[in-house]
Each structure stands twice: as C-alpha cells, then as structure tokens.
Design a protein around this motif. Structure first.
Motif, PDB file in Angstrom:
ATOM      1  N   GLY A  51       0.407  -1.249  -0.050  1.00 47.20           N
ATOM      2  CA  GLY A  51       0.302   0.068   0.282  1.00 47.20           C
ATOM      3  C   GLY A  51       0.646   1.250   0.049  1.00 47.20           C
ATOM      4  O   GLY A  51       0.031   2.395  -0.441  1.00 47.20           O
ATOM      5  N   GLY A  52       2.070   1.158  -0.112  1.00 45.84           N
ATOM      6  CA  GLY A  52       2.935   2.423   0.329  1.00 45.84           C
ATOM      7  C   GLY A  52       3.352   2.060  -1.476  1.00 45.84           C
ATOM      8  O   GLY A  52       2.891   1.815  -2.722  1.00 45.84           O
ATOM      9  N   TYR A  53       4.534   2.979  -1.379  1.00 46.51           N
ATOM     10  CA  TYR A  53       5.305   2.968  -2.249  1.00 46.51           C
ATOM     11  C   TYR A  53       5.361   1.424  -3.671  1.00 46.51           C
ATOM     12  O   TYR A  53       5.967   1.619  -4.347  1.00 46.51           O
ATOM     13  CB  TYR A  53       6.933   3.545  -2.211  1.00 46.51           C
ATOM     14  CG  TYR A  53       7.088   5.278  -2.050  1.00 46.51           C
ATOM     15  CD1 TYR A  53       6.440   6.251  -2.669  1.00 46.51           C
ATOM     16  CD2 TYR A  53       7.286   5.341  -0.871  1.00 46.51           C
ATOM     17  CE1 TYR A  53       6.343   7.461  -2.112  1.00 46.51           C
ATOM     18  CE2 TYR A  53       7.154   6.706  -0.648  1.00 46.51           C
ATOM     19  CZ  TYR A  53       6.752   7.712  -0.571  1.00 46.51           C
ATOM     20  OH  TYR A  53       6.752   8.947  -0.223  1.00 46.51           O
TER      21      TYR A  53
ATOM     22  N   GLY B  37      -9.809   8.593  -3.729  1.00 48.46           N
ATOM     23  CA  GLY B  37      -9.696   8.181  -2.227  1.00 48.46           C
ATOM     24  C   GLY B  37     -10.473   6.739  -2.506  1.00 48.46           C
ATOM     25  O   GLY B  37      -9.427   6.474  -1.390  1.00 48.46           O
ATOM     26  N   GLU B  38     -11.702   6.844  -2.525  1.00 41.36           N
ATOM     27  CA  GLU B  38     -12.315   5.203  -2.483  1.00 41.36           C
ATOM     28  C   GLU B  38     -11.476   4.331  -2.899  1.00 41.36           C
ATOM     29  O   GLU B  38     -11.339   3.004  -2.268  1.00 41.36           O
ATOM     30  CB  GLU B  38     -13.805   5.097  -3.256  1.00 41.36           C
ATOM     31  CG  GLU B  38     -14.907   5.741  -3.214  1.00 41.36           C
ATOM     32  CD  GLU B  38     -15.658   6.482  -3.457  1.00 41.36           C
ATOM     33  OE1 GLU B  38     -15.600   5.732  -4.279  1.00 41.36           O
ATOM     34  OE2 GLU B  38     -16.459   7.733  -3.390  1.00 41.36           O
ATOM     35  N   GLN B  39     -11.240   4.270  -3.987  1.00 38.42           N
ATOM     36  CA  GLN B  39      -9.935   3.093  -4.473  1.00 38.42           C
ATOM     37  C   GLN B  39      -8.834   2.884  -3.505  1.00 38.42           C
ATOM     38  O   GLN B  39      -7.896   2.120  -3.851  1.00 38.42           O
ATOM     39  CB  GLN B  39      -9.452   3.664  -5.994  1.00 38.42           C
ATOM     40  CG  GLN B  39     -10.364   3.419  -7.316  1.00 38.42           C
ATOM     41  CD  GLN B  39     -10.009   3.874  -8.769  1.00 38.42           C
ATOM     42  OE1 GLN B  39      -8.965   4.523  -8.730  1.00 38.42           O
ATOM     43  NE2 GLN B  39     -10.461   3.374  -9.461  1.00 38.42           N
ATOM     44  N   PHE B  40      -8.606   3.765  -3.385  1.00 44.07           N
ATOM     45  CA  PHE B  40      -7.071   3.722  -2.176  1.00 44.07           C
ATOM     46  C   PHE B  40      -7.661   3.533  -1.054  1.00 44.07           C
ATOM     47  O   PHE B  40      -6.357   2.326  -0.688  1.00 44.07           O
ATOM     48  CB  PHE B  40      -6.755   5.752  -2.051  1.00 44.07           C
ATOM     49  CG  PHE B  40      -5.780   5.306  -1.103  1.00 44.07           C
ATOM     50  CD1 PHE B  40      -4.272   5.033  -1.155  1.00 44.07           C
ATOM     51  CD2 PHE B  40      -5.583   5.461  -0.146  1.00 44.07           C
ATOM     52  CE1 PHE B  40      -2.883   4.828  -0.385  1.00 44.07           C
ATOM     53  CE2 PHE B  40      -4.458   5.654   0.786  1.00 44.07           C
ATOM     54  CZ  PHE B  40      -3.250   5.557   0.417  1.00 44.07           C
ATOM     55  N   GLU B  41      -8.380   3.264  -0.116  1.00 40.44           N
ATOM     56  CA  GLU B  41      -9.839   2.915   0.833  1.00 40.44           C
ATOM     57  C   GLU B  41      -9.622   1.807   0.488  1.00 40.44           C
ATOM     58  O   GLU B  41      -9.431   1.111   1.642  1.00 40.44           O
ATOM     59  CB  GLU B  41     -10.369   3.928   1.185  1.00 40.44           C
ATOM     60  CG  GLU B  41     -10.569   4.633   2.127  1.00 40.44           C
ATOM     61  CD  GLU B  41      -9.413   4.270   2.875  1.00 40.44           C
ATOM     62  OE1 GLU B  41      -8.394   4.529   3.535  1.00 40.44           O
ATOM     63  OE2 GLU B  41     -10.688   4.036   4.251  1.00 40.44           O
ATOM     64  N   CYS B  42     -10.069   1.193  -0.326  1.00 46.08           N
ATOM     65  CA  CYS B  42     -10.341  -0.081  -1.145  1.00 46.08           C
ATOM     66  C   CYS B  42      -8.811  -1.521  -1.315  1.00 46.08           C
ATOM     67  O   CYS B  42      -9.488  -2.265  -1.506  1.00 46.08           O
ATOM     68  CB  CYS B  42     -11.457  -0.321  -2.329  1.00 46.08           C
ATOM     69  SG  CYS B  42     -13.336   0.163  -2.058  1.00 46.08           S
ATOM     70  N   GLU B  43      -8.310  -0.699  -1.916  1.00 47.93           N
ATOM     71  CA  GLU B  43      -7.392  -0.921  -1.945  1.00 47.93           C
ATOM     72  C   GLU B  43      -7.135  -1.583  -3.393  1.00 47.93           C
ATOM     73  O   GLU B  43      -5.930  -2.151  -3.942  1.00 47.93           O
ATOM     74  CB  GLU B  43      -6.492  -2.611  -0.983  1.00 47.93           C
ATOM     75  CG  GLU B  43      -6.024  -1.842   0.046  1.00 47.93           C
ATOM     76  CD  GLU B  43      -5.818  -3.362   1.452  1.00 47.93           C
ATOM     77  OE1 GLU B  43      -6.014  -4.722   0.776  1.00 47.93           O
ATOM     78  OE2 GLU B  43      -5.371  -2.963   2.272  1.00 47.93           O
ATOM     79  N   ASP B  44      -7.390  -1.180  -3.760  1.00 52.34           N
ATOM     80  CA  ASP B  44      -7.500  -0.808  -5.878  1.00 52.34           C
ATOM     81  C   ASP B  44      -6.775  -0.503  -6.466  1.00 52.34           C
ATOM     82  O   ASP B  44      -5.977  -0.806  -7.329  1.00 52.34           O
ATOM     83  CB  ASP B  44      -9.011  -1.022  -5.926  1.00 52.34           C
ATOM     84  CG  ASP B  44     -10.398  -1.796  -5.982  1.00 52.34           C
ATOM     85  OD1 ASP B  44     -10.304  -2.577  -6.114  1.00 52.34           O
ATOM     86  OD2 ASP B  44     -10.727  -1.026  -5.947  1.00 52.34           O
TER      87      ASP B  44
ATOM     88  N   ALA C 232      -2.131  10.486  -9.065  1.00 53.20           N
ATOM     89  CA  ALA C 232      -3.284  11.883  -9.533  1.00 53.20           C
ATOM     90  C   ALA C 232      -3.284  13.072  -8.234  1.00 53.20           C
ATOM     91  O   ALA C 232      -4.195  14.382  -9.331  1.00 53.20           O
ATOM     92  CB  ALA C 232      -4.350  10.712  -9.116  1.00 53.20           C
ATOM     93  N   ALA C 233      -2.648  12.744  -7.441  1.00 50.08           N
ATOM     94  CA  ALA C 233      -2.440  14.360  -6.987  1.00 50.08           C
ATOM     95  C   ALA C 233      -1.791  15.336  -7.353  1.00 50.08           C
ATOM     96  O   ALA C 233      -1.358  16.116  -7.371  1.00 50.08           O
ATOM     97  CB  ALA C 233      -1.842  13.872  -5.327  1.00 50.08           C
ATOM     98  N   LEU C 234      -0.491  14.373  -8.372  1.00 54.40           N
ATOM     99  CA  LEU C 234       0.253  15.281  -8.407  1.00 54.40           C
ATOM    100  C   LEU C 234      -0.237  15.796 -10.420  1.00 54.40           C
ATOM    101  O   LEU C 234      -0.468  17.432 -10.840  1.00 54.40           O
ATOM    102  CB  LEU C 234       1.523  14.966  -9.789  1.00 54.40           C
ATOM    103  CG  LEU C 234       2.451  14.465  -8.507  1.00 54.40           C
ATOM    104  CD1 LEU C 234       3.563  13.193  -8.738  1.00 54.40           C
ATOM    105  CD2 LEU C 234       3.092  15.911  -7.397  1.00 54.40           C
TER     106      LEU C 234
ATOM    107  N   SER D 109      -5.973   6.451  10.807  1.00 52.41           N
ATOM    108  CA  SER D 109      -5.697   6.285   9.329  1.00 52.41           C
ATOM    109  C   SER D 109      -5.755   7.476   8.433  1.00 52.41           C
ATOM    110  O   SER D 109      -6.034   8.604   9.237  1.00 52.41           O
ATOM    111  CB  SER D 109      -7.258   5.020   8.996  1.00 52.41           C
ATOM    112  OG  SER D 109      -7.861   5.750   8.092  1.00 52.41           O
ATOM    113  N   ALA D 110      -5.082   7.687   7.129  1.00 48.73           N
ATOM    114  CA  ALA D 110      -5.033   8.581   6.812  1.00 48.73           C
ATOM    115  C   ALA D 110      -6.662   8.915   6.272  1.00 48.73           C
ATOM    116  O   ALA D 110      -6.370  10.658   6.968  1.00 48.73           O
ATOM    117  CB  ALA D 110      -3.871   8.354   5.631  1.00 48.73           C
ATOM    118  N   TYR D 111      -7.750   8.462   6.235  1.00 49.09           N
ATOM    119  CA  TYR D 111      -8.230   8.885   6.014  1.00 49.09           C
ATOM    120  C   TYR D 111     -10.086   9.818   6.970  1.00 49.09           C
ATOM    121  O   TYR D 111     -10.011  10.264   7.472  1.00 49.09           O
ATOM    122  CB  TYR D 111      -9.225   8.507   5.222  1.00 49.09           C
ATOM    123  CG  TYR D 111      -9.391   8.370   3.905  1.00 49.09           C
ATOM    124  CD1 TYR D 111     -10.240   9.264   2.567  1.00 49.09           C
ATOM    125  CD2 TYR D 111      -8.283   7.811   2.653  1.00 49.09           C
ATOM    126  CE1 TYR D 111      -9.797   9.561   1.643  1.00 49.09           C
ATOM    127  CE2 TYR D 111      -8.121   8.255   1.656  1.00 49.09           C
ATOM    128  CZ  TYR D 111      -8.876   8.933   1.100  1.00 49.09           C
ATOM    129  OH  TYR D 111      -8.444   9.090  -0.166  1.00 49.09           O
TER     130      TYR D 111
END
Lengths: 460, 215
Positions: free
Chosen positions: A264-266, B52-59, B68-70, B202-204
C-alpha cells in the motif's frame, strides 16, 4: 563484489535528486514498468506460488529495479547507482550460510531452496515486544531459550529506565540498550545454553550510538550474534544504517539486513511488494554486507503481514532469492491475532506453509499489536517453531491447498483481530510453569485441527 | 462538447492519473467558458473522490494516489491564478502544519496524509521528518495554522508529540491550534494522555478529523 568503501562512495557520486523526485520519477515508474516488462501478475487467490518461471521473473525485476532506479541516500540527496554486472556479481558471491552462537550452540543457518524437504531449517523464535518488567523480560528469554528445538532468539524490548520510557537518541536509550543486552544474555545463561545466539539483541530502530554501546563485549553480545540494520523507506539507505554497516563489518559480526516493504506504500500491491522485498535482499548483501536477511513486509494500514496478497508476496520473495541467490533468510511474521488465540495460530500455520516451503527459515510469530506489553508467550513460539518444522517437509504445491483451507479461518478477522494473553496470564511467576489450562487447550485443539487438515505438527 | 461531458472527461483523466489529459481537459473547459471553480468542483474533485475510494479499497496504492495528486496539482497551478484574478477565491478548508516528530525518520504515512490533506482542500506546510518541536510551534505561528498534525511511528519518539503540546502551553498558544496525532505507535489513549485534540488511526480518519475540527 565491489568493496565496501566503494559502496559508501556511491552515496556521494550518484545523481542529485530530491526524495520526492526519486520516488515519482525513478522508483515508482520503474517499478510499474518492470512489473509489466516481466509480466508479474498475482491472481488474487494463490497463497503459495509454485510457478518457477514467474519466481525467476520476480528476481530479474528486482535486479533491474536496483540497476535502473538505484537506491537513495537522503543525507547526500544522491542516487546510489550500481551496474547490472555489479549486482549480479554480488548475488553470485553472496553468503549461502551464516554461523551463529558459541560452544555447543554454534550452528549454521543456511540459505534454502524452495521445495527442499529433506533439511532442517534454522529455528528462530521471539520478537521485539515490550515488557513491563525486568523479571518478565528475563523469564521470557529464559523460557524461549530453554526449548531444545530453538537455534536462536529475538529478545523483547525493555525501553524504560526507572519507570520512564527512554526516548530516541537520548542517553537513556544507550543505557536501555545496554541493559536489554545484559538481561537477555542473563536469561539465556539461566536456560543453560549460554552460547545460544541472539539475532536481534538491539532494536534496528536504535541510534548507532546505542547499538555500538550495547555491542561492548562486557554486556554479553558477540560477533556470532546477529545485528539488525534496516532500510528506511523503500530503497532508502540512510547514513545511520551505513554507520552501522561500517561498524559491524569492522567487527566481522553477523549483520541481519532488514527490510519492511509496505503493502500500500510506494511498492504498491502484491506484485510490487514481491519485487521490492526481493530487491532488498539483493541490497542487503551488496550494500549492508549481511550474513542473512530479516524480511518483514507489512500492510501499511493493518500493520500485519498475514493478508492474502502479503503471504503470496513474502513467499514469492523467498523463492526468488532461494532459487537465484541462496542468501539465508528469516521472515518476521506480524500476525493479527493476539498471543494464545486460535486466530494467531491459524495465521502462523498459513504463513509457515507459504514461507518455509518457499525457502525461508523458521521464525515464530509476532502479535501485530506489539504495543500490548508482555504479549510474548514463549510456548506460542515453540508451537510455531513446530509448525515451521512440519511445513519444511512439504513442497510448495503440497502446501498451497493446506494454506487455502487455513486462510478462511482468519482472513475475515484481520481488521478486528482476537485479543490475546500476556506472559503473566499464562505462567506461574515462581515456577514458570503454564497454569492456564485454557491456553494449553487452544494449542492442543489447533494442533488436532491442523492434523485433520493435513499438517501433522509433532510435539517437540 | 457540453459542460457535463467536459466534467466527465476531467474526472476520468484524474482517475486515470493522466496529467496531460487533465491539463487538456482544463484548457478545453476554460475555452468553453466554464468558471475555474466549477472546473474544480465538478471535474477534478469528483475524480479525486473516486481515487480516494479506490485507495481505501486497495484497488490502487500510494504511487497511483501520488500520480493523481500531481495531476490535480498541475491543474490547480493553472486554475488558481485565474480564480485569484477573478476575485472569487474561496477560502481553503484550513491551514495545517504537518510533520514527523523529532527522532523519527519515517515518512510514508506522513506523505500519504499530506497528499490527502491537499486534495481535500487544506493548505499544508510539510515540515518533513525528524522535526524539531519548536519548528512545529514557530511554523504554526508564522502561517497562523488551524491544525498541527504530528506523526510518530516509533514508541521511542512518541514523547515528541507530547513535547510540542507542552511547548505550545508554555508559550500560551495551545488554544490557538487544534493538535492531532497519528502514526504506528500512537493510540487514542496516548492522544488523551497528552491532551491532543484528536487521534486518527488512518489517513482517511485524519482527513475526517481535521475537517470536523475546522468546521
């Protein structure tokens, strides 16, 4: 292999770049490209891979990652670059065995190939879990060292002095590290096995001064013990680590190159963790001059290593190194379930089936909630070592269906794992005997269940 | 092309982490006369929500989140000057001073948080790792921060979080800021014991916590 001073100099002559640019312009795009170039794909189901072609592609991707992205030194803001030839030569010349301990406890840890079913892997137990009390610390170490199947121990942490926690880089940290080592050796002496090696006497998170101070021979550590030196963030090689490398190589001590690639990191997901974990083992030999590698991939949110993708990735990295390099490896399992719980034992059995059949040595489980003090229960670790030795008799193909049966017993509980027991809740303080019948029954029940599933775990 | 179609293209470009497509979409929307703030609200932010949702779901994982942020930041570099020119600049959600405390060299969790704070509408001053406690205090004063956010992975560095709060109290400025903590070694109990305004696992959770604290 290029010499150590040359390695250090690579941190001073490589291209200048910021850490963000290193990750976003080098590491991340290169890792993504290599996963595609080498067609590395996890099917989201397998726990124990036995596809050797895929395994070898992971190794090639790891070599390419170091050759094409380089490592990063934050103190000099430079990329440490190595040619593919230098990396492959280092792999070819890496140690295949490491000798630990003294006297009759002096033994050899070997690098193992996947599917080796006729050897006895190295058995390491313990973990850096906090203890509230010096007596509990010594009792825990003594108990672990007393198990005859154990070849080496990791000792708990005892970070406080006069009831206060020692903060990082403080003089108290130096004193705590020295005290930890003295008490650890005392616990081992009490077991009657004074020569037994400690392979994490001093936390890898400690400052160099604490590690060096605690290595003073009068405190009880010897070059034949193990000394962990870790990488910081992915492929980052800090000066503190290189200072430790310089010192312990000067003592000719056993260095345990240590890495914690983050799922989940880099590194991204399963494929990335497999490649990065393998790359760290290559770097551990080339940059840290390790005698063995201490592989500890971790989930970035759950802080454990027993999720399905991580078990696959950890096993894969062991197989990749086992087939292509032969560097001795232990793997630190961070497990969700608390000590003494069924969940904890199921997770450990699944992890052992994957990792030991893939070429790893045996290392007992570490409750992920390490902040729960005194949660290192030695008889758990004996049971886990027995599981590891049972797994060592299987091939990866034989282990996979067993691991698949075990995973559903704990997979859904990883986000809210079962709470566990402490040392004091299991043992009598005076006799050190187990006084908790329920604790023993859980072990007996799980041993029976594992036998019924097809993994016979004999009592040692 | 209708505005809805332009917004959908922008959203998909963010989801695809395609900076070139994002910038092309921004140019197309501006050429079509869409207000910069509307481009952000209806094109870019919906894409970031999906990310954000995809990151939370580990997709997806940190590399995709960062890409995406860049792409979002590149778009904002075009849009923000136009918003300022028009005099319609809305306020940021809040100002956050962020860092990993003294002695702790771990950066990944803090970096994730920085990205999420920024893409959630906060203005962030990232002090980095191994941050001297008075740097937190001084930077918060300098930028008139709303929140001081501190990370600690190691048990041996936790006290750095307590010390910042103590320093704020010593200077009589504790009440001016909300102080939130997180990181592998922290717990709600620790946050309570040092008098932090909040803890996030967590970050969220940290984004939700910060949003709640400034609203």
């Amino acid at each position: 292999m290029i010499d150590l001073i040359e390695v250090f100099e690579r941190a001073e002559i490589g291209p200048l770049t910021s850490e963000t640019d290193y990750y976003m312009k080098r590491f991340v795009p290169k890792l993504t490209e290599l996963i595609a170039r080498h067609a590395i794909k996890w099917d989201k189901q397998t726990l124990v891979n036995s596809d050797d072609d895929l395994t070898d592609r992971v190794f090639q991707a790891a070599v390419d990652l170091l050759a094409e992205a380089g490592a990063y030194c934050p103190e000099t803001n430079r990329v440490m670059e190595f040619t593919r030839e230098e990396i492959l030569l280092a792999c070819a010349e890496c140690p295949r065995e490491a000798t630990f301990g003294e006297g009759r406890e002096r033994k050899v840890m070997r690098g193992r190939r996947p599917d080796t079913t006729d050897d006895r892997p190295w058995v390491h137990v313990g973990g850096g879990i906090y203890t509230t009390d010096e007596q509990v610390f010594v009792d825990t170490v003594e108990k672990m060292a007393s198990f005859s199947i154990v070849d080496s121990v990791s000792v708990p942490s005892i970070l406080h002095l006069r009831g206060k926690d020692a903060r990082v880089r403080s003089p108290q940290e130096v004193l705590s590290a020295c005290k930890t080592v003295r008490l650890a050796r005392e616990g081992i002496r009490r077991s009657g096995r004074a020569g037994l090696p400690i392979i994490n006497g001093i936390s890898a998170a400690s400052q160099p001064a604490s590690m060096f101070a605690a290595s003073y021979p009068d405190f009880g550590l010897r070059p034949s013990d193990g000394f962990l030196i870790d990488f910081l963030s992915e492929l980052v090689v800090g000066y503190e680590a290189l200072q430790k490398v310089a010192f312990y190589n000067s003592l000719s001590a056993n260095i345990g190159s240590t890495s914690t690639p983050l799922f989940g990191g880099y590194a991204g997901g399963a494929e990335g963790v497999a490649v990065v974990a393998t790359c760290y083992m290559i770097m551990g030999n080339l940059i840290f001059r390790g005698s063995y590698h201490y592989n500890a991939p971790l989930h970035s949110k759950l802080h454990l290593s027993s999720t399905r993708p991580l078990i696959w990735a950890i096993a894969m990295s062991n197989a990749a190194i086992g087939r292509n390099m032969g560097y001795p490896m232990v793997n630190l399992p961070y497990l969700g379930g608390g000590s003494g719980t069924k969940q904890y034992h199921y997770e450990m059995a699944c992890y052992m089936l994957a990792v030991v059949t893939s070429g790893g040595n045996v290392f007992s489980g570490h409750p992920a909630m390490a902040v729960q003090s005194d949660s290192l229960v030695p008889d758990d670790h004996k049971f886990h070592a027995e599981m590891g030795l049972a797994a060592a008799k299987l091939t990866r193909a034989e282990a996979e269906p067993l691991a698949q049966k075990l995973y559903p017993l704990f997979g859904d509980k990883l986000k809210d794992p079962d709470k566990g027991l402490t040392f004091q809740e299991v043992y009598d303080a005076r006799t050190k005997r187990i006084v908790n019948d329920d604790y023993l029954k859980v072990i007996d029940d799980v041993r029976t269940e594992l036998g019924e599933l097809g993994l016979e775990v004999p009592v040692s | 092309m209708g505005h809805e179609e332009l917004f959908e293209q922008l959203k998909q470009a963010i989801i695809a982490q395609d900076e070139d497509a994002v910038l092309a979409g921004v140019d197309a929307a501006l050429a079509a006369g869409v207000e910069p703030k509307t481009i952000i609200d209806q094109g870019l932010l919906p894409g970031l929500n999906v990310i954000g949702e995809q990151f939370e779901c580990e997709d997806i994982f940190l590399p995709e989140l960062m890409q995406a942020a860049l792409a979002f930041q590149a778009a904002m570099a075009v849009l923000e000057p136009k918003i300022k020119e028009s005099g319609n600049a809305g306020p940021k959600k809040g100002k956050i001073v962020l860092g990993t405390v003294k002695g702790d060299l771990h950066s990944i969790g803090k970096n994730i948080l920085k990205l999420l704070f920024e893409t959630s509408g906060f203005e962030v001053w990232d002090l980095g790792i191994d941050v001297d406690l008075f740097k937190f205090v001084d930077k918060a004063k300098e930028v008139d921060a709303d929140i001081i956010a501190m990370s600690a992975l190691l048990t041996t560095t936790l006290v750095g979080q307590r010390d910042v709060i103590e320093a704020l109290k010593g200077q009589g400025t504790r009440e001016r800021y909300k102080v939130i903590i997180g990181g592998g070694a922290t717990t709600q109990g620790w946050a309570d014991s040092i008098g932090a305004d909040g803890w996030a696992g967590s970050a969220y959770e940290a984004i939700n916590l910060a949003t709640r604290l400034v609203s």
